[in-house]
Every structure is written in C-alpha cells, then in structure tokens.
Motif scaffolding. Structure first.
Motif, short mmCIF file in Angstrom:
data_model
loop_
_atom_site.label_atom_id
_atom_site.label_comp_id
_atom_site.label_asym_id
_atom_site.label_seq_id
_atom_site.Cartn_x
_atom_site.Cartn_y
_atom_site.Cartn_z
N SER A 92 36.38 42.71 28.12
CA SER A 92 35.98 43.99 28.38
C SER A 92 35.41 44.05 29.73
O SER A 92 35.53 45.18 30.44
CB SER A 92 35.09 44.51 27.12
N VAL A 93 34.34 43.02 30.13
CA VAL A 93 33.92 43.14 31.28
C VAL A 93 34.81 43.05 32.55
O VAL A 93 34.65 43.73 33.51
CB VAL A 93 32.76 41.92 31.19
N MET A 94 35.62 42.07 32.25
CA MET A 94 36.77 41.74 33.20
C MET A 94 37.74 43.09 33.61
O MET A 94 37.83 43.37 34.70
CB MET A 94 37.63 40.72 32.91
N GLU A 95 37.84 44.01 32.33
CA GLU A 95 38.69 44.92 32.58
C GLU A 95 38.14 46.01 33.26
O GLU A 95 38.66 46.86 34.06
CB GLU A 95 39.29 45.31 31.24
N GLU A 96 36.67 45.87 33.21
CA GLU A 96 35.84 47.09 34.04
C GLU A 96 35.69 46.60 35.33
O GLU A 96 35.61 47.68 36.33
CB GLU A 96 34.61 47.29 33.04
N LEU A 97 35.59 45.41 35.66
CA LEU A 97 34.95 45.10 37.14
C LEU A 97 36.23 44.23 37.44
O LEU A 97 36.00 42.89 37.13
CB LEU A 97 33.86 44.47 36.97
N GLU A 98 37.31 44.47 37.98
CA GLU A 98 38.52 43.91 38.36
C GLU A 98 38.19 42.83 39.39
O GLU A 98 39.34 42.12 39.66
CB GLU A 98 39.65 44.64 38.72
N ASP A 99 37.05 42.84 40.09
CA ASP A 99 36.85 41.76 41.10
C ASP A 99 36.36 40.43 40.52
O ASP A 99 36.00 39.44 41.30
CB ASP A 99 35.73 42.17 42.11
N ILE A 100 36.17 40.31 39.21
CA ILE A 100 35.91 39.35 38.61
C ILE A 100 37.42 38.18 38.41
O ILE A 100 38.22 38.88 37.78
CB ILE A 100 35.28 39.25 37.11
N VAL A 101 37.20 37.08 38.87
CA VAL A 101 38.44 36.40 39.00
C VAL A 101 38.77 35.43 38.12
O VAL A 101 39.96 35.00 37.66
CB VAL A 101 38.91 35.69 40.53
N VAL A 102 37.53 34.98 37.72
CA VAL A 102 37.73 33.99 36.56
C VAL A 102 36.33 34.02 35.72
O VAL A 102 35.27 34.59 36.19
CB VAL A 102 37.84 32.46 36.99
N ALA A 103 36.45 34.07 34.31
CA ALA A 103 34.93 34.04 33.49
C ALA A 103 35.24 32.58 32.43
O ALA A 103 36.33 32.18 32.03
CB ALA A 103 35.04 35.02 32.71
N TYR A 104 34.12 32.08 32.31
CA TYR A 104 34.03 31.07 31.19
C TYR A 104 33.11 31.01 30.33
O TYR A 104 31.96 31.53 30.92
CB TYR A 104 33.86 29.64 32.22
N GLY A 105 33.42 30.78 29.21
CA GLY A 105 32.19 31.01 27.90
C GLY A 105 32.46 29.85 27.02
O GLY A 105 33.34 29.26 26.61
N GLN A 106 31.38 29.55 26.39
CA GLN A 106 31.12 28.58 25.04
C GLN A 106 29.94 29.05 24.54
O GLN A 106 29.01 29.60 25.09
CB GLN A 106 31.06 27.33 25.86
N SER A 107 30.03 28.79 23.21
CA SER A 107 28.79 29.10 22.49
C SER A 107 28.33 30.71 22.57
O SER A 107 29.05 31.46 22.35
CB SER A 107 27.35 28.21 22.72
N ASP A 108 27.03 30.76 23.25
CA ASP A 108 26.71 32.14 23.25
C ASP A 108 26.35 32.57 24.93
O ASP A 108 25.45 33.40 25.08
CB ASP A 108 25.19 32.24 22.42
N GLU A 109 27.08 31.81 25.69
CA GLU A 109 27.08 32.25 26.86
C GLU A 109 28.54 32.65 27.53
O GLU A 109 29.47 32.17 26.93
CB GLU A 109 26.33 31.15 27.84
N PHE A 110 28.56 33.01 28.78
CA PHE A 110 29.72 33.55 29.48
C PHE A 110 29.29 33.74 30.76
O PHE A 110 28.15 34.38 31.20
CB PHE A 110 30.39 34.72 28.99
N SER A 111 29.92 33.25 31.81
CA SER A 111 29.76 33.21 33.20
C SER A 111 30.91 34.09 33.88
O SER A 111 32.34 33.59 33.37
CB SER A 111 29.88 31.66 33.93
N PHE A 112 30.67 35.04 34.83
CA PHE A 112 31.68 35.78 35.39
C PHE A 112 31.60 35.32 36.86
O PHE A 112 30.44 35.52 37.38
CB PHE A 112 31.29 37.32 35.05
N VAL A 113 32.82 35.17 37.63
CA VAL A 113 32.89 34.89 38.96
C VAL A 113 33.44 35.99 39.72
O VAL A 113 34.60 36.45 39.43
CB VAL A 113 33.45 33.43 39.02
N PHE A 114 32.76 36.68 40.55
CA PHE A 114 33.16 37.73 41.47
C PHE A 114 33.73 36.86 42.70
O PHE A 114 33.27 35.97 43.17
CB PHE A 114 32.10 38.63 42.04
N LYS A 115 34.99 37.48 43.26
CA LYS A 115 35.21 36.94 44.23
C LYS A 115 34.32 36.82 45.61
O LYS A 115 33.77 37.94 45.44
CB LYS A 115 36.99 37.37 44.65
N ARG A 116 34.53 36.03 46.48
CA ARG A 116 33.72 36.04 47.44
C ARG A 116 33.69 36.94 48.47
O ARG A 116 32.90 37.36 49.08
CB ARG A 116 34.06 34.58 48.24
N SER A 117 34.88 37.76 48.53
CA SER A 117 35.09 38.96 49.36
C SER A 117 34.81 40.48 48.82
O SER A 117 34.83 41.48 49.31
CB SER A 117 36.39 39.01 49.70
#
Length: 301
Positions: A92-117
């Motif tokens: 849902s976060v990625m669909e809202e913020l399309e500048d996130i190019v990759v996200a990684y999650g495990q257990s109770d955490e998630f990392s969202f990577v915004f493109k450098r530009s």
C-alpha cells in the motif's frame, strides 16, 4: 464562485432600488496576505532536506511488538498471517509513493528505498518518514481482518521510523544485505528456540541457556538430530524475508469495439501495467540485481 451582494439605494424620488454587485470570493487566498507578528516562529523550523544523489531509506520497526504479538496470539516461531499483513501494508505504501523502487521486510520491520533522483516532498526527511509511517500504520489496521479473521484487533499497533541516506549502489546493496542477514540469523535462532520449547518441553529460560554461545552450525545440528528438520527446507519467506519491486505485467481485458461496418464486437486488448510484485529470494548475491537492473540508478549521476 463569486456570490453577488444585494445593495439597496434610495433614488431622489424616494423609491428604494436594488442592484447586484459581485462580492469577494469565498475561501480564496490573497497572494499578498498580511503577515501577523507571530510568523517569526517559522524561523525555529530546521532544514531537514535530504542530500541530493543519495538513496533515501525509510525503515519502520514495530514498537513493542513482542507484547503485541503475544496479546494477539501470533503463532511461533513465524505467523504467516502477520507476515502477509506486513507485506500488504508495505504494498500500500509503494502504491501511494511510486518513487519507492524497492522495499524489504522481515519480522516486524520494513525498509523503503526511494530512488536517488526522487523529489517527493522536496526530499524533506520528516515528510517522507511521517508519510510512510502513517500510510503503513493505517493500512495495517485497515487490512487486519483480511489476515486475522477470528482475532479482533485489541489496540492499534505502533511503528517508529528513521531515515538514512546511502550515496552509492554498493552502500545500498550492503544495507539490504545486512537486513537479510539479520533475517536469517533471527529466524534460525527462533526456529530452534521454539522447537526446544514447544516440542522438547523446555522453559524459555532453559531454551535460552541451551542456545547460549551456539553458532549457526550448532543450531542446524540441533534441528536435524533432535527434530528431524533440515533448515535448508524451511520456507523462503521465513529465511529470506520479502522483497517488493515494481514490474510491468501484460494484462488482457475484453473491450467493446466498434468495427468499420458499424458492428460492435468484444475484442481482447492487451495493456502493460506496473504492479508491485513480491519475491522471497537472495539479495546478497548478484542474481537478483542482474535480473532487475532497473532498480538501481547509475552511480555516475
């Protein structure tokens, strides 16, 4: 929309007349608004603009999730419902913020990577972090019933966030590798720990003492010799975590089309759409990055 104002005037004959004149627009904002004496407080705001040409990583962690998992009866060592809900919220976060190019999650955490530009929210760290955290948290509550049909949500969960910048592709890949290595270490420990508790009958304190000082090989040996479990055969989502990326997929839909002769006919139409897809794969090696070269931007930008 301009609201006309009714104005009464008296003529020299003593007859009252009415005329319509346009009034000021409602809810409009003047470009030259008067400034109040209190506006100086804006000077206390700090500049939190993220450095350009860097990947912006927003990482969320569940707050006091051990208690939350206990009170909501999460299965041990892994609850696939909870992991599925985390992934759905991240999507849902990625669909809202399309500048996130990759996200990684495990257990109770998630990392969202915004493109450098990215220029979302003028690269303000506070804006990016709060938007990701609020969208994720609200989605977690919104989709709860889809994954926990028979378990009511007793209270809203909390997630804290942080923003970290990574200037190069190597730095970003090492960050994601670190999080995936952490996933493996924690999952191996938890798998052995809960086998000792649930199937061996040890108390949690006894299980902790049994595993104190053991290495990965020791834990694998305990699983295999005492429980007949080959850790290599465990679910990839538990061992590797979840990686979300954007992918183009062709979708075929039936569309009513008017032919040159005037006749209407249902025709298949294929469209290419970007969708968020989930993977449970290795991020430390080269294969994933070679198969998805569009995720990383050129280091020479």
């Amino acid at each position: 929309m301009s609201i006309p104002m009714l104005i009464s005037t008296a003529s020299r004959f003593g007859v009252w007349c009415c005329s319509l004149t346009p009034s000021v627009r409602l809810f409009s904002r003047s470009s030259n608004m008067a400034k109040s004496k209190f506006e100086y407080v804006r000077n206390f705001e700090t500049d939190d603009t993220c450095l350009r040409n860097c990947y912006i990583v927003v990482r969320l962690d569940g707050r006091n999730f051990h208690k939350f998992a206990e009170q909501h009866k999460f299965a041990k060592p892994n609850d696939d419902r909870a992991l599925g809900l985390m992934t759905r919220s991240a999507r849902s976060v990625m669909e809202e913020l399309e500048d996130i190019v990759v996200a990684y999650g495990q257990s109770d955490e998630f990392s969202f990577v915004f493109k450098r530009s990215s220029t979302w929210f003028k690269r303000r760290a506070s804006k990016l972090m709060t938007h990701v955290a609020s969208q994720f948290s609200s989605s977690y509550v919104f989709y709860w019933k889809e994954f926990f049909e028979n378990q009511p949500l007793l209270y809203p969960p909390g997630f804290d966030g942080r923003v970290v910048l990574y200037p190069s592709n190597r730095n970003l890949r090492d960050y994601l590798s670190w999080r995936q290595a952490d996933c493996h270490i924690n999952n191996l420990y938890n798998t052995v720990f809960w086998m000792l508790v649930q199937r061996k009958g040890l108390s949690t304190t006894q299980a902790e003492d049994r595993l104190k000082g053991t290495l990965a090989g020791d834990k694998n040996e305990i699983l295999f010799t005492e429980f007949g479990i080959n850790y290599n055969n465990e679910s990839a989502v538990h061992k590797k975590g979840t990686t979300l990326i954007w992918e183009k997929r062709d979708e075929t839909v039936i569309k009513r089309t008017k032919l040159p002769n005037g006749e209407e006919k249902d025709m298949p139409v294929t469209r290419s759409r970007r969708r968020v897809e989930a993977y449970h794969c290795d991020l430390i090696g080269e294969q994933f990055w070679e198969e998805h070269p569009d995720i990383l931007e050129d280091d020479n930008c």
